[in-house]
Design a protein around this motif. Structure first.
Motif, PDB file in Angstrom:
ATOM      1  N   ASP A  68       0.811  -1.225   0.000  1.00  0.00           N
ATOM      2  CA  ASP A  68       0.000   0.000   0.000  1.00  0.00           C
ATOM      3  C   ASP A  68       0.842   1.273   0.000  1.00  0.00           C
ATOM      4  OD1 ASP A  68      -2.589  -1.289   0.150  1.00  0.00           O
ATOM      5  OD2 ASP A  68      -2.086  -1.809   2.223  1.00  0.00           O
ATOM      6  N   ASP A  69       2.127   1.165   0.291  1.00  0.00           N
ATOM      7  CA  ASP A  69       3.061   2.298   0.260  1.00  0.00           C
ATOM      8  C   ASP A  69       2.500   3.539   0.943  1.00  0.00           C
ATOM      9  OD1 ASP A  69       5.523   3.488  -0.374  1.00  0.00           O
ATOM     10  OD2 ASP A  69       4.675   4.426  -2.177  1.00  0.00           O
ATOM     11  N   GLY A  70       2.024   3.370   2.166  1.00  0.00           N
ATOM     12  CA  GLY A  70       1.590   4.518   2.947  1.00  0.00           C
ATOM     13  C   GLY A  70       0.105   4.812   2.884  1.00  0.00           C
ATOM     14  N   GLU A  71      -0.609   4.248   1.944  1.00  0.00           N
ATOM     15  CA  GLU A  71      -2.064   4.408   1.910  1.00  0.00           C
ATOM     16  C   GLU A  71      -2.674   3.541   3.021  1.00  0.00           C
ATOM     17  OE1 GLU A  71      -3.422   6.688   0.390  1.00  0.00           O
ATOM     18  OE2 GLU A  71      -3.126   6.721  -1.794  1.00  0.00           O
ATOM     19  N   PRO A  72      -3.889   3.848   3.462  1.00  0.00           N
ATOM     20  CA  PRO A  72      -4.527   3.002   4.476  1.00  0.00           C
ATOM     21  C   PRO A  72      -4.562   1.544   4.044  1.00  0.00           C
ATOM     22  CG  PRO A  72      -5.783   5.017   4.163  1.00  0.00           C
ATOM     23  CD  PRO A  72      -4.727   5.005   3.097  1.00  0.00           C
ATOM     24  N   GLN A  73      -4.326   0.655   4.998  1.00  0.00           N
ATOM     25  CA  GLN A  73      -4.220  -0.766   4.695  1.00  0.00           C
ATOM     26  C   GLN A  73      -5.442  -1.277   3.930  1.00  0.00           C
ATOM     27  OE1 GLN A  73      -3.491  -3.174   8.129  1.00  0.00           O
ATOM     28  NE2 GLN A  73      -3.392  -5.092   6.995  1.00  0.00           N
ATOM     29  N   GLY A  74      -5.170  -1.991   2.851  1.00  0.00           N
ATOM     30  CA  GLY A  74      -6.239  -2.603   2.071  1.00  0.00           C
ATOM     31  C   GLY A  74      -6.879  -1.716   1.026  1.00  0.00           C
ATOM     32  N   THR A  75      -6.402  -0.469   0.869  1.00  0.00           N
ATOM     33  CA  THR A  75      -7.054   0.464  -0.062  1.00  0.00           C
ATOM     34  C   THR A  75      -6.309   0.626  -1.379  1.00  0.00           C
ATOM     35  OG1 THR A  75      -5.902   2.417   0.821  1.00  0.00           O
ATOM     36  CG2 THR A  75      -8.001   1.809   1.869  1.00  0.00           C
ATOM     37  N   ALA A  76      -5.123   0.032  -1.525  1.00  0.00           N
ATOM     38  CA  ALA A  76      -4.311   0.289  -2.725  1.00  0.00           C
ATOM     39  C   ALA A  76      -3.768  -0.996  -3.339  1.00  0.00           C
ATOM     40  CB  ALA A  76      -3.168   1.252  -2.386  1.00  0.00           C
ATOM     41  N   GLY A  77      -2.834  -1.650  -2.643  1.00  0.00           N
ATOM     42  CA  GLY A  77      -2.205  -2.839  -3.209  1.00  0.00           C
ATOM     43  C   GLY A  77      -3.192  -3.966  -3.465  1.00  0.00           C
ATOM     44  N   GLN A  78      -4.072  -4.212  -2.491  1.00  0.00           N
ATOM     45  CA  GLN A  78      -5.039  -5.295  -2.665  1.00  0.00           C
ATOM     46  C   GLN A  78      -6.010  -5.026  -3.812  1.00  0.00           C
ATOM     47  OE1 GLN A  78      -5.355  -8.416  -0.549  1.00  0.00           O
ATOM     48  NE2 GLN A  78      -6.261  -8.779  -2.578  1.00  0.00           N
ATOM     49  N   PRO A  79      -6.570  -3.819  -3.956  1.00  0.00           N
ATOM     50  CA  PRO A  79      -7.433  -3.544  -5.117  1.00  0.00           C
ATOM     51  C   PRO A  79      -6.709  -3.698  -6.459  1.00  0.00           C
ATOM     52  CG  PRO A  79      -7.792  -1.894  -3.429  1.00  0.00           C
ATOM     53  CD  PRO A  79      -6.618  -2.705  -2.988  1.00  0.00           C
ATOM     54  N   ILE A  80      -5.421  -3.362  -6.497  1.00  0.00           N
ATOM     55  CA  ILE A  80      -4.644  -3.564  -7.728  1.00  0.00           C
ATOM     56  C   ILE A  80      -4.558  -5.058  -8.032  1.00  0.00           C
ATOM     57  CG2 ILE A  80      -2.371  -3.317  -8.813  1.00  0.00           C
ATOM     58  CD1 ILE A  80      -1.974  -0.800  -7.042  1.00  0.00           C
ATOM     59  N   LEU A  81      -4.181  -5.840  -7.014  1.00  0.00           N
ATOM     60  CA  LEU A  81      -4.065  -7.284  -7.193  1.00  0.00           C
ATOM     61  C   LEU A  81      -5.405  -7.908  -7.576  1.00  0.00           C
ATOM     62  CD1 LEU A  81      -2.368  -9.881  -6.988  1.00  0.00           C
ATOM     63  CD2 LEU A  81      -2.952  -9.960  -4.547  1.00  0.00           C
ATOM     64  N   ASN A  82      -6.477  -7.398  -6.973  1.00  0.00           N
ATOM     65  CA  ASN A  82      -7.806  -7.951  -7.250  1.00  0.00           C
ATOM     66  C   ASN A  82      -8.175  -7.869  -8.732  1.00  0.00           C
ATOM     67  OD1 ASN A  82      -8.175  -8.569  -4.568  1.00  0.00           O
ATOM     68  ND2 ASN A  82      -9.510  -6.834  -4.132  1.00  0.00           N
ATOM     69  N   VAL A  83      -7.704  -6.816  -9.411  1.00  0.00           N
ATOM     70  CA  VAL A  83      -7.984  -6.667 -10.840  1.00  0.00           C
ATOM     71  C   VAL A  83      -7.429  -7.859 -11.614  1.00  0.00           C
ATOM     72  CG1 VAL A  83      -7.425  -5.322 -12.914  1.00  0.00           C
ATOM     73  CG2 VAL A  83      -8.145  -4.164 -10.818  1.00  0.00           C
ATOM     74  N   PHE A  84      -6.209  -8.251 -11.306  1.00  0.00           N
ATOM     75  CA  PHE A  84      -5.568  -9.338 -12.042  1.00  0.00           C
ATOM     76  C   PHE A  84      -6.124 -10.705 -11.632  1.00  0.00           C
ATOM     77  CE2 PHE A  84      -2.489  -5.821 -11.677  1.00  0.00           C
ATOM     78  CZ  PHE A  84      -2.630  -5.380 -12.983  1.00  0.00           C
ATOM     79  N   GLN A  85      -6.535 -10.821 -10.378  1.00  0.00           N
ATOM     80  CA  GLN A  85      -7.203 -12.050  -9.959  1.00  0.00           C
ATOM     81  C   GLN A  85      -8.543 -12.198 -10.690  1.00  0.00           C
ATOM     82  OE1 GLN A  85      -7.302 -11.190  -5.754  1.00  0.00           O
ATOM     83  NE2 GLN A  85      -5.552 -12.527  -5.329  1.00  0.00           N
ATOM     84  N   ARG A  86      -9.285 -11.119 -10.749  1.00  0.00           N
ATOM     85  CA  ARG A  86     -10.601 -11.149 -11.393  1.00  0.00           C
ATOM     86  C   ARG A  86     -10.490 -11.441 -12.888  1.00  0.00           C
ATOM     87  NH1 ARG A  86     -12.109  -6.842  -9.236  1.00  0.00           N
ATOM     88  NH2 ARG A  86     -11.597  -5.388 -10.905  1.00  0.00           N
ATOM     89  N   GLU A  87      -9.473 -10.847 -13.528  1.00  0.00           N
ATOM     90  CA  GLU A  87      -9.267 -11.048 -14.961  1.00  0.00           C
ATOM     91  C   GLU A  87      -8.478 -12.318 -15.261  1.00  0.00           C
ATOM     92  OE1 GLU A  87     -10.555  -9.163 -17.340  1.00  0.00           O
ATOM     93  OE2 GLU A  87     -11.453  -7.717 -15.953  1.00  0.00           O
ATOM     94  N   GLU A  88      -8.013 -13.003 -14.202  1.00  0.00           N
ATOM     95  CA  GLU A  88      -7.249 -14.247 -14.325  1.00  0.00           C
ATOM     96  C   GLU A  88      -5.958 -14.046 -15.130  1.00  0.00           C
ATOM     97  OE1 GLU A  88      -9.900 -17.263 -15.784  1.00  0.00           O
ATOM     98  OE2 GLU A  88     -11.065 -17.298 -13.935  1.00  0.00           O
ATOM     99  N   VAL A  89      -5.314 -12.914 -14.895  1.00  0.00           N
ATOM    100  CA  VAL A  89      -4.069 -12.568 -15.579  1.00  0.00           C
ATOM    101  C   VAL A  89      -2.885 -12.869 -14.667  1.00  0.00           C
ATOM    102  CG1 VAL A  89      -2.694 -10.651 -16.477  1.00  0.00           C
ATOM    103  CG2 VAL A  89      -5.121 -10.819 -17.053  1.00  0.00           C
TER     104      VAL A  89
END
Length: 215
Positions: A68-89
């Motif tokens: 998250d690099d300083g953003e509130p926990q769970g608001t940045a890195g996880q949403p980015i990762l979720n995109v690739f999980q959802r798209e199966e990339v």
């Protein structure tokens, strides 16, 4: 090994949300070392940004990492990762750079913004299918050339490197199992005068075609 999806190329996308500037960067990668190198490259390039949040996903070992690099926990890195999980990339690293605009977005707003930035970058990159392809070729007259190219579309095939002489050596890559369909169409189009031949198999990443949403 089964077929899987990867980003097609290096790309980036940018948008502004309540005066904050979000820049999504995406790369195809195969190792954690590659992924980390790109992350560090962006951190150096955008050293003056408030945040450089990231995620990567690797097929080998099923590795998934994010920060998250300083953003509130769970608001940045996880949403980015979720995109690739959802798209199966897989085999992808994405860094979303945020230049803070002075207006707080809240947890929901940040989650949406980082997810949108990653998705926009992926859309700019495109998605490719890594699968085993059967290499086929046929010696055909020039009058059949354009029609043969059209015949590849419903088979989800792609053109190879053709050879041009007195006739054309038409080369193509076909998803495994579609060879006989191609051979049948070729015989129909040429009234039985042209036959295709299989020349080998290759694992290759090819951009996914419109409508090819499911593997």
């Amino acid at each position: 090994m089964t077929e899987y999806l990867i980003p097609t190329k290096i790309a980036e996308a940018e948008f502004v949300e309540k005066k904050s500037r979000f820049i999504g960067h995406i790369w195809p990668v195969e190792t954690e070392e590659e992924a980390r190198a790109y992350i560090e490259e962006i951190k150096k390039k955008h050293y003056d940004a408030r945040h450089n949040c990231w995620a990567y996903r690797l097929k080998a070992g099923g590795v998934e990492r994010y920060a998250d690099d300083g953003e509130p926990q769970g608001t940045a890195g996880q949403p980015i990762l979720n995109v690739f999980q959802r798209e199966e990339v897989w085999n992808v690293v994405c860094v979303v750079t945020r230049y803070f605009g002075g207006i707080l977005l809240g947890a929901g707003g940040l989650t949406r913004a980082y997810g949108k930035s990653a998705k926009d970058a992926l859309d700019a990159s495109g998605i490719s299918v890594v699968r085993p392809w059967t290499m086929v070729e046929a010696d055909c007259p020039y009058t059949l050339f354009e029609r043969l190219k059209l015949e590849l579309l419903p088979l989800q095939g792609v053109e190879g490197e053709h050879a041009f002489g007195a006739a054309i050596t038409f080369r193509a890559l076909l998803p495994q199992g579609r060879e006989e369909e191609f051979a049948l169409r070729l015989r129909e189009l040429s009234a039985g005068t042209v036959e295709s031949r299989v020349t080998g198999t290759v694992w290759k990443a090819v951009p996914r075609q419109t409508g090819e949403e499911q593997l």
